[in-house]
Scaffold this motif. Structure first.
Motif, PDB file in Angstrom:
ATOM      1  N   ARG A 321       0.837  -1.208   0.000  1.00  0.00           N
ATOM      2  CA  ARG A 321       0.000   0.000   0.000  1.00  0.00           C
ATOM      3  C   ARG A 321       0.871   1.258   0.000  1.00  0.00           C
ATOM      4  NH1 ARG A 321      -5.314   1.227   1.522  1.00  0.00           N
ATOM      5  NH2 ARG A 321      -5.707  -0.918   0.872  1.00  0.00           N
ATOM      6  N   VAL A 322       1.943   1.233   0.773  1.00  0.00           N
ATOM      7  CA  VAL A 322       2.870   2.372   0.793  1.00  0.00           C
ATOM      8  C   VAL A 322       3.449   2.609  -0.596  1.00  0.00           C
ATOM      9  CG1 VAL A 322       5.166   3.070   1.571  1.00  0.00           C
ATOM     10  CG2 VAL A 322       3.490   2.296   3.235  1.00  0.00           C
ATOM     11  N   ARG A 323       3.927   1.559  -1.239  1.00  0.00           N
ATOM     12  CA  ARG A 323       4.517   1.702  -2.573  1.00  0.00           C
ATOM     13  C   ARG A 323       3.510   2.279  -3.561  1.00  0.00           C
ATOM     14  NH1 ARG A 323       9.197  -0.580  -4.443  1.00  0.00           N
ATOM     15  NH2 ARG A 323      10.531  -1.629  -2.906  1.00  0.00           N
ATOM     16  N   ARG A 324       2.284   1.839  -3.505  1.00  0.00           N
ATOM     17  CA  ARG A 324       1.280   2.308  -4.461  1.00  0.00           C
ATOM     18  C   ARG A 324       0.898   3.763  -4.211  1.00  0.00           C
ATOM     19  NH1 ARG A 324      -2.042  -3.462  -4.692  1.00  0.00           N
ATOM     20  NH2 ARG A 324      -0.660  -4.405  -6.282  1.00  0.00           N
ATOM     21  N   ILE A 325       0.780   4.141  -2.941  1.00  0.00           N
ATOM     22  CA  ILE A 325       0.490   5.541  -2.619  1.00  0.00           C
ATOM     23  C   ILE A 325       1.618   6.439  -3.102  1.00  0.00           C
ATOM     24  CG2 ILE A 325       0.248   7.206  -0.730  1.00  0.00           C
ATOM     25  CD1 ILE A 325      -1.274   5.068   0.834  1.00  0.00           C
ATOM     26  N   LEU A 326       2.859   6.021  -2.839  1.00  0.00           N
ATOM     27  CA  LEU A 326       4.014   6.832  -3.219  1.00  0.00           C
ATOM     28  C   LEU A 326       4.107   6.960  -4.736  1.00  0.00           C
ATOM     29  CD1 LEU A 326       6.445   8.421  -2.256  1.00  0.00           C
ATOM     30  CD2 LEU A 326       7.758   6.286  -2.199  1.00  0.00           C
ATOM     31  N   ARG A 327       3.890   5.857  -5.464  1.00  0.00           N
ATOM     32  CA  ARG A 327       3.935   5.926  -6.936  1.00  0.00           C
ATOM     33  C   ARG A 327       2.876   6.892  -7.458  1.00  0.00           C
ATOM     34  NH1 ARG A 327       8.479   5.406  -8.508  1.00  0.00           N
ATOM     35  NH2 ARG A 327       8.897   5.645  -6.286  1.00  0.00           N
ATOM     36  N   GLU A 328       1.694   6.872  -6.855  1.00  0.00           N
ATOM     37  CA  GLU A 328       0.627   7.771  -7.285  1.00  0.00           C
ATOM     38  C   GLU A 328       0.995   9.227  -7.000  1.00  0.00           C
ATOM     39  OE1 GLU A 328      -4.200   8.497  -6.698  1.00  0.00           O
ATOM     40  OE2 GLU A 328      -3.152   7.016  -5.465  1.00  0.00           O
ATOM     41  N   MET A 329       1.584   9.492  -5.838  1.00  0.00           N
ATOM     42  CA  MET A 329       1.981  10.850  -5.485  1.00  0.00           C
ATOM     43  C   MET A 329       3.051  11.370  -6.432  1.00  0.00           C
ATOM     44  SD  MET A 329       2.072  10.662  -1.296  1.00  0.00           S
ATOM     45  CE  MET A 329       2.414  12.417  -1.129  1.00  0.00           C
ATOM     46  N   ILE A 330       4.050  10.532  -6.741  1.00  0.00           N
ATOM     47  CA  ILE A 330       5.118  10.949  -7.655  1.00  0.00           C
ATOM     48  C   ILE A 330       4.549  11.180  -9.053  1.00  0.00           C
ATOM     49  CG2 ILE A 330       7.235  10.188  -8.801  1.00  0.00           C
ATOM     50  CD1 ILE A 330       8.006   8.791  -6.184  1.00  0.00           C
ATOM     51  N   GLY A 331       3.651  10.292  -9.488  1.00  0.00           N
ATOM     52  CA  GLY A 331       3.026  10.461 -10.798  1.00  0.00           C
ATOM     53  C   GLY A 331       2.213  11.737 -10.896  1.00  0.00           C
ATOM     54  N   ASN A 332       1.445  12.042  -9.860  1.00  0.00           N
ATOM     55  CA  ASN A 332       0.648  13.270  -9.856  1.00  0.00           C
ATOM     56  C   ASN A 332       1.544  14.506  -9.853  1.00  0.00           C
ATOM     57  OD1 ASN A 332      -1.752  11.824  -9.829  1.00  0.00           O
ATOM     58  ND2 ASN A 332      -1.988  11.931  -7.605  1.00  0.00           N
ATOM     59  N   GLU A 333       2.654  14.432  -9.136  1.00  0.00           N
ATOM     60  CA  GLU A 333       3.575  15.562  -9.096  1.00  0.00           C
ATOM     61  C   GLU A 333       4.185  15.812 -10.465  1.00  0.00           C
ATOM     62  OE1 GLU A 333       6.232  16.373  -5.519  1.00  0.00           O
ATOM     63  OE2 GLU A 333       7.719  15.790  -7.025  1.00  0.00           O
ATOM     64  N   LYS A 334       4.562  14.745 -11.156  1.00  0.00           N
ATOM     65  CA  LYS A 334       5.147  14.885 -12.491  1.00  0.00           C
ATOM     66  C   LYS A 334       4.121  15.440 -13.485  1.00  0.00           C
ATOM     67  CE  LYS A 334       7.913  11.612 -13.939  1.00  0.00           C
ATOM     68  NZ  LYS A 334       8.444  10.261 -14.273  1.00  0.00           N
ATOM     69  N   LYS A 335       2.881  15.012 -13.378  1.00  0.00           N
ATOM     70  CA  LYS A 335       1.822  15.543 -14.254  1.00  0.00           C
ATOM     71  C   LYS A 335       1.628  17.031 -14.008  1.00  0.00           C
ATOM     72  CE  LYS A 335      -0.792  11.222 -14.609  1.00  0.00           C
ATOM     73  NZ  LYS A 335      -2.053  10.514 -14.199  1.00  0.00           N
ATOM     74  N   SER A 336       1.639  17.429 -12.741  1.00  0.00           N
ATOM     75  CA  SER A 336       1.468  18.835 -12.388  1.00  0.00           C
ATOM     76  C   SER A 336       2.618  19.681 -12.922  1.00  0.00           C
ATOM     77  CB  SER A 336       1.368  18.986 -10.867  1.00  0.00           C
ATOM     78  OG  SER A 336       1.266  20.338 -10.473  1.00  0.00           O
ATOM     79  N   GLN A 337       3.842  19.153 -12.822  1.00  0.00           N
ATOM     80  CA  GLN A 337       5.009  19.877 -13.339  1.00  0.00           C
ATOM     81  C   GLN A 337       4.931  20.014 -14.848  1.00  0.00           C
ATOM     82  OE1 GLN A 337       8.167  17.457 -11.766  1.00  0.00           O
ATOM     83  NE2 GLN A 337       8.254  18.556  -9.827  1.00  0.00           N
ATOM     84  N   ALA A 338       4.495  18.950 -15.525  1.00  0.00           N
ATOM     85  CA  ALA A 338       4.368  18.991 -16.980  1.00  0.00           C
ATOM     86  C   ALA A 338       3.311  20.006 -17.406  1.00  0.00           C
ATOM     87  CB  ALA A 338       4.026  17.604 -17.504  1.00  0.00           C
ATOM     88  N   ALA A 339       2.201  20.031 -16.681  1.00  0.00           N
ATOM     89  CA  ALA A 339       1.142  20.982 -17.000  1.00  0.00           C
ATOM     90  C   ALA A 339       1.619  22.426 -16.805  1.00  0.00           C
ATOM     91  CB  ALA A 339      -0.093  20.714 -16.128  1.00  0.00           C
ATOM     92  N   SER A 340       2.384  22.649 -15.732  1.00  0.00           N
ATOM     93  CA  SER A 340       2.910  23.997 -15.479  1.00  0.00           C
ATOM     94  C   SER A 340       3.893  24.410 -16.578  1.00  0.00           C
ATOM     95  CB  SER A 340       3.600  24.030 -14.107  1.00  0.00           C
ATOM     96  OG  SER A 340       2.698  23.781 -13.075  1.00  0.00           O
ATOM     97  N   ALA A 341       4.703  23.458 -17.029  1.00  0.00           N
ATOM     98  CA  ALA A 341       5.663  23.752 -18.100  1.00  0.00           C
ATOM     99  C   ALA A 341       4.936  24.099 -19.394  1.00  0.00           C
ATOM    100  CB  ALA A 341       6.591  22.549 -18.307  1.00  0.00           C
ATOM    101  N   GLU A 342       3.852  23.402 -19.686  1.00  0.00           N
ATOM    102  CA  GLU A 342       3.079  23.686 -20.912  1.00  0.00           C
ATOM    103  C   GLU A 342       2.458  25.077 -20.831  1.00  0.00           C
ATOM    104  OE1 GLU A 342       0.227  20.665 -21.565  1.00  0.00           O
ATOM    105  OE2 GLU A 342       1.699  19.081 -21.955  1.00  0.00           O
ATOM    106  N   MET A 343       1.954  25.445 -19.661  1.00  0.00           N
ATOM    107  CA  MET A 343       1.347  26.763 -19.514  1.00  0.00           C
ATOM    108  C   MET A 343       2.390  27.864 -19.669  1.00  0.00           C
ATOM    109  SD  MET A 343      -1.340  26.195 -16.353  1.00  0.00           S
ATOM    110  CE  MET A 343      -1.774  27.932 -16.375  1.00  0.00           C
ATOM    111  N   SER A 344       3.600  27.602 -19.143  1.00  0.00           N
ATOM    112  CA  SER A 344       4.652  28.603 -19.242  1.00  0.00           C
ATOM    113  C   SER A 344       5.125  28.785 -20.680  1.00  0.00           C
ATOM    114  CB  SER A 344       5.841  28.193 -18.365  1.00  0.00           C
ATOM    115  OG  SER A 344       5.486  28.109 -17.015  1.00  0.00           O
ATOM    116  N   ALA A 345       5.077  27.689 -21.454  1.00  0.00           N
ATOM    117  CA  ALA A 345       5.537  27.741 -22.845  1.00  0.00           C
ATOM    118  C   ALA A 345       4.493  28.343 -23.784  1.00  0.00           C
ATOM    119  CB  ALA A 345       5.902  26.345 -23.332  1.00  0.00           C
ATOM    120  N   ALA A 346       3.226  28.348 -23.335  1.00  0.00           N
ATOM    121  CA  ALA A 346       2.139  28.841 -24.186  1.00  0.00           C
ATOM    122  C   ALA A 346       2.202  30.362 -24.351  1.00  0.00           C
ATOM    123  CB  ALA A 346       0.797  28.429 -23.588  1.00  0.00           C
TER     124      ALA A 346
END
Length: 346
Positions: A321-346
């Motif tokens: 359960r710990v591993r799955r929660i952590l993977r989800e948190m890291i994945g969500n963080e990377k998605k958020s960073q990617a979205a912020s980068a796209e907005m900055s480039a627009a």
């Protein structure tokens, strides 16, 4: 390169480790050096001089700053070069990154992510480390293994039956329950009506009577764990026995190496001395856990945990359960960073 949670606090060391001036550790592949200014406030900056790339941690603390021992460039807690002893103006690019740093409960924490998100209230508290009614000890172990393997080890304490004779050995056959939150997991272990094992007997004698043991370990993302262990005469409430709190804080150095900070405490009137207490914990962590976890990492090589298709047992539920929660948190963080980068480039 391994994925790490970025927007989080990582422990860099114990407060006492700054007594000699500076403390250097690599955290998630980032070299960091911490130091105190003349007011005693802790600062953390990137541990690489921008001139010839020498480690600033090899330098000398000079007032409220660190002087590089190679050519004398001096950097304050904000990462600004405040002195060029070779003469001439300080180049505008002559600065290093600085990181929010907090000293709390005798622990030193740094934040390598967005400084605007560095809320000290997010740091897990261990107030018992400063409890005047307890005797606490602290330790540090460097482990050549991925930090999630250490978390697995702590979230599945059934290994004590085979690896830790002083903590129960063959008698440690616990009943386990689990409670999971959004970014926390609590794993509870209870062993009923056994002879008091060697370590708890030395810390709190049952005088030959049977005892109940408990171990409640709570994980907080990414790898901070708070453990409440205890022993009490069989059938009696916990408050009549002896509780032994512990902190297990794991900071990833790299994909295959980790910093393991551990601390625990005993009642002041416990018959077990601090030296004896430290010897018990060092035996468990350094002589028993560390070699096994490092051996597992060597067998895994650079393969991902899930790629190897691990056979899972029922007792693996908290660690999984710990591993799955952590993977989800890291994945969500990377998605958020990617979205912020796209907005900055627009």
């Amino acid at each position: 390169m391994a994925d790490f949670l970025k927007q989080t606090w990582y422990m860099i060391g114990w407060a006492g480790e700054l007594d000699d001036g500076v403390l250097a550790r690599t955290i998630t592949d980032t070299p960091v050096v911490a130091f105190r200014d003349t007011a005693g406030i802790v600062h953390a900056i990137h541990d690489r001089c921008p001139h010839r790339f020498a480690p600033l941690s090899k330098g000398i603390r000079k007032g409220d700053a660190i002087m590089c021992h190679y050519h004398g460039l001096t950097f304050d807690g904000a990462g600004t070069c405040v002195d060029n002893p070779l003469g001439g103006p300080v180049p505008a690019a002559c600065r290093v990154a600085s990181y929010p740093a907090v000293e709390q409960d005798g622990m030193l924490w740094v934040w390598l992510g967005d400084p605007a998100l560095a809320d000290p209230a997010l740091i897990v508290r261990f107030p018992w480390l400063n409890d005047e009614g307890l005797r606490s000890i602290q330790g540090y172990t460097r482990v050549d293994a991925n930090y999630e393997l250490l978390t697995d080890n702590l979230m599945d304490l059934t290994h004590a039956k085979f690896l830790h004779p002083g903590f129960g050995g063959d008698a440690y056959s616990p009943h386990n329950t689990m409670e999971a939150g959004r970014d926390t997991v609590l794993s509870k272990y209870v062993v009923i009506d056994i002879d008091n094992p060697e370590f708890p007997e030395n810390a709190w004698s049952s005088h030959g009577n049977k005892v109940d043991l408990w171990d409640d370990i709570q994980w907080y993302a990414p790898a901070t764990l708070s453990l409440s262990s205890g022993v009490v005469l069989t059938g009696r409430p916990r408050e009549e026995g002896c509780e032994i709190p512990a902190a297990h804080v794991i900071t990833p150095e790299s994909a295959g190496r980790s910093h393991y900070f551990w601390g625990s405490a005993l009642p002041k009137d416990s018959p077990l001395s601090n030296d004896g207490f430290r010897e018990v914990l060092s035996q468990a962590f350094d002589a028993e856990d560390k070699p096994m976890i490092e051996a597992a990492q060597q067998r895994m090589g650079e393969a991902d945990f899930w790629e190897l298709g691990p056979v899972l047992l029922g007792t693996d539920a908290p660690a999984v359960r710990v591993r799955r929660i952590l993977r989800e948190m890291i994945g969500n963080e990377k998605k958020s960073q990617a979205a912020s980068a796209e907005m900055s480039a627009a």
